[in-house]
Every structure is written in structure tokens, then in C-alpha cells.
Design a protein around this motif. Sequence first.
Motif, PDB file in Angstrom:
ATOM      1  N   ASP A 169      -5.168  -2.649  -6.629  1.00 20.15           N
ATOM      2  CA  ASP A 169      -4.823  -1.259  -6.319  1.00 20.15           C
ATOM      3  C   ASP A 169      -4.812  -0.429  -7.593  1.00 20.15           C
ATOM      4  O   ASP A 169      -3.924  -0.542  -8.419  1.00 20.15           O
ATOM      5  CB  ASP A 169      -3.455  -1.208  -5.633  1.00 20.15           C
ATOM      6  CG  ASP A 169      -3.161   0.164  -5.033  1.00 20.15           C
ATOM      7  OD1 ASP A 169      -3.817   1.136  -5.460  1.00 20.15           O
ATOM      8  OD2 ASP A 169      -2.290   0.240  -4.163  1.00 20.15           O
ATOM      9  N   THR A 170      -5.827   0.409  -7.756  1.00 17.99           N
ATOM     10  CA  THR A 170      -5.925   1.241  -8.960  1.00 17.99           C
ATOM     11  C   THR A 170      -5.392   2.651  -8.714  1.00 17.99           C
ATOM     12  O   THR A 170      -5.457   3.503  -9.601  1.00 17.99           O
ATOM     13  CB  THR A 170      -7.388   1.332  -9.429  1.00 17.99           C
ATOM     14  OG1 THR A 170      -8.188   1.859  -8.348  1.00 17.99           O
ATOM     15  CG2 THR A 170      -7.920  -0.039  -9.817  1.00 17.99           C
ATOM     16  N   ASP A 171      -4.867   2.920  -7.517  1.00 18.50           N
ATOM     17  CA  ASP A 171      -4.381   4.255  -7.183  1.00 18.50           C
ATOM     18  C   ASP A 171      -2.915   4.460  -7.532  1.00 18.50           C
ATOM     19  O   ASP A 171      -2.421   5.582  -7.499  1.00 18.50           O
ATOM     20  CB  ASP A 171      -4.577   4.534  -5.684  1.00 18.50           C
ATOM     21  CG  ASP A 171      -6.050   4.592  -5.301  1.00 18.50           C
ATOM     22  OD1 ASP A 171      -6.860   5.004  -6.168  1.00 18.50           O
ATOM     23  OD2 ASP A 171      -6.386   4.224  -4.170  1.00 18.50           O
ATOM     24  N   LYS A 172      -2.200   3.386  -7.830  1.00 16.88           N
ATOM     25  CA  LYS A 172      -0.777   3.512  -8.139  1.00 16.88           C
ATOM     26  C   LYS A 172      -0.572   4.135  -9.522  1.00 16.88           C
ATOM     27  O   LYS A 172      -1.334   3.873 -10.460  1.00 16.88           O
ATOM     28  CB  LYS A 172      -0.101   2.139  -8.081  1.00 16.88           C
ATOM     29  CG  LYS A 172       0.082   1.585  -6.672  1.00 16.88           C
ATOM     30  CD  LYS A 172       0.773   0.237  -6.716  1.00 16.88           C
ATOM     31  CE  LYS A 172       1.158  -0.276  -5.349  1.00 16.88           C
ATOM     32  NZ  LYS A 172       0.103  -0.263  -4.356  1.00 16.88           N
ATOM     33  N   HIS A 173       0.479   4.941  -9.644  1.00 17.26           N
ATOM     34  CA  HIS A 173       0.888   5.474 -10.941  1.00 17.26           C
ATOM     35  C   HIS A 173       1.848   4.460 -11.554  1.00 17.26           C
ATOM     36  O   HIS A 173       2.954   4.265 -11.060  1.00 17.26           O
ATOM     37  CB  HIS A 173       1.573   6.828 -10.771  1.00 17.26           C
ATOM     38  CG  HIS A 173       0.697   7.867 -10.147  1.00 17.26           C
ATOM     39  ND1 HIS A 173      -0.245   8.568 -10.867  1.00 17.26           N
ATOM     40  CD2 HIS A 173       0.604   8.316  -8.867  1.00 17.26           C
ATOM     41  CE1 HIS A 173      -0.876   9.411 -10.064  1.00 17.26           C
ATOM     42  NE2 HIS A 173      -0.380   9.274  -8.846  1.00 17.26           N
TER      43      HIS A 173
ATOM     44  N   LYS B 160       0.822  -1.217   0.000  1.00 15.76           N
ATOM     45  CA  LYS B 160       0.000   0.000   0.000  1.00 15.76           C
ATOM     46  C   LYS B 160       0.855   1.265   0.000  1.00 15.76           C
ATOM     47  O   LYS B 160       0.450   2.305  -0.528  1.00 15.76           O
ATOM     48  CB  LYS B 160      -0.945  -0.009   1.203  1.00 15.76           C
ATOM     49  CG  LYS B 160      -1.972  -1.123   1.165  1.00 15.76           C
ATOM     50  CD  LYS B 160      -2.855  -1.017  -0.073  1.00 15.76           C
ATOM     51  CE  LYS B 160      -3.904  -2.119  -0.087  1.00 15.76           C
ATOM     52  NZ  LYS B 160      -4.717  -2.080  -1.326  1.00 15.76           N
TER      53      LYS B 160
ATOM     54  N   LYS C 100       3.438   4.003  -4.211  1.00 13.76           N
ATOM     55  CA  LYS C 100       2.507   4.850  -4.961  1.00 13.76           C
ATOM     56  C   LYS C 100       2.825   4.932  -6.456  1.00 13.76           C
ATOM     57  O   LYS C 100       1.965   5.256  -7.261  1.00 13.76           O
ATOM     58  CB  LYS C 100       2.517   6.273  -4.379  1.00 13.76           C
ATOM     59  CG  LYS C 100       2.183   6.335  -2.896  1.00 13.76           C
ATOM     60  CD  LYS C 100       0.819   5.732  -2.597  1.00 13.76           C
ATOM     61  CE  LYS C 100       0.477   5.835  -1.115  1.00 13.76           C
ATOM     62  NZ  LYS C 100      -0.785   5.135  -0.792  1.00 13.76           N
TER      63      LYS C 100
END
Length: 200
Positions: free
Chosen positions: A160-164, A134, A137
Motif C-alpha cells: 500500500d503506497t497510498d498511506k501517509h 485498507k 490512511k
Amino acid sequence: MYCSHLFVPLQSMNENVIIVDADFVDKVVFDLTVNFERMLERRIPQADMARWIEYLALDGGMRNGDHQTTVVLIHDHQTTAMNNFLPSRYAEELEGQAFKGNLGEFAFATTSGETFVSKDDLFLDTLRVVMEQKEVKRVLIVPDDLLYNKVRAMLRQADDTDKHITVFAMQPMPGGPFRQEILGYSLMAALGIKSEELRF
């Protein structure tokens, strides 16, 4: 003698992670060197590892600041060094080392496939573990072109769709839930090849 950056001991995994198939990148650099020496009619030096990583990070969306980045170099267990980079020796010069630049600190970890696990499986396992963290990033991924489709499939299944996420390849590839960048640009910069030299 290599001296453009100071390498210091590795601390821990960080918010930004770069995962590299080191054997694949080393081969690509060899091919680029041969082609550009013929084209430019001059000697091409070995690629500057720190300079390459910084250009790769810029292509992956990082900007100047006090960032913390883990660089994971994955290689075959029979190889002990990258033939076309400086520094190059995994155990002596890269494992557990780091350098600081305009984008912050880049800390290196190296790992190799063994007889009971292939390098490709190790690459995918490493990517899976990183995607599960988590605190991570931003993920920059440099797979062998032959592994690209498996990487794309894994990223499609990631929770996890928030990672760049940025995946690098030598040519445009079928898309996925990530940015895509051309690997050759950062490698050319690391080899000291300037854009004005390519204007004929």
C-alpha cells in the motif's frame, strides 16, 4: 492531578493509527527530564500523555478536525505503567480509553510482548497488520531506535503506497518510503519545555 483531557471508552481502529514503543519513549522522556532539569535549573513535570499524542499527530501531518485515531502502546510484559507520563497505567488508565481534542478523538489500545514473543516482534507484527488495513490512511510510527532499520525494511516492502507514513526518531536516520520527524520536539512540548527557555 491529571485532568487536562477526559478519557472515555475505546471504540475501534480508525483511519489514523499511531504505533508506539512505550518503553522506549518512557526512557527517552526520563533522559530528557534529567538533562533539562540540570540545564534549566527547575523541576520538569511528568509528560502529559494527551498533549504529547496531539503534538505527535501534528508533526505527523494531522490538522484540526473531527479525526478518528487509534493509538497502540506496545510495552514489555513486565511493565505495568510508564514512569514518566500522566496518565501512565496501561490496564487502569490507558487501555480502552480515549480523549477528544482539536484533532478529533484519540482511542488507546495497549499490548505487551510475552515470554514466547518479543516486544520487537510484536511491534513489527502490529505494524504489518496496520499496513494491511485498507481503511487506515495515515500511520505514525515511534519505534525503538534499534528497531528502526527493520521498520524501514518492512515499509519498503509494503504493497500500500497510498498511506501517509511518518517515522519518528531522536535523530535523523537513513531514509525510506516515509516522512521522518524528530521525536524530541513533541516530547519537549509534553514536558512543558518552551522554546524561549532554550535561548541562552
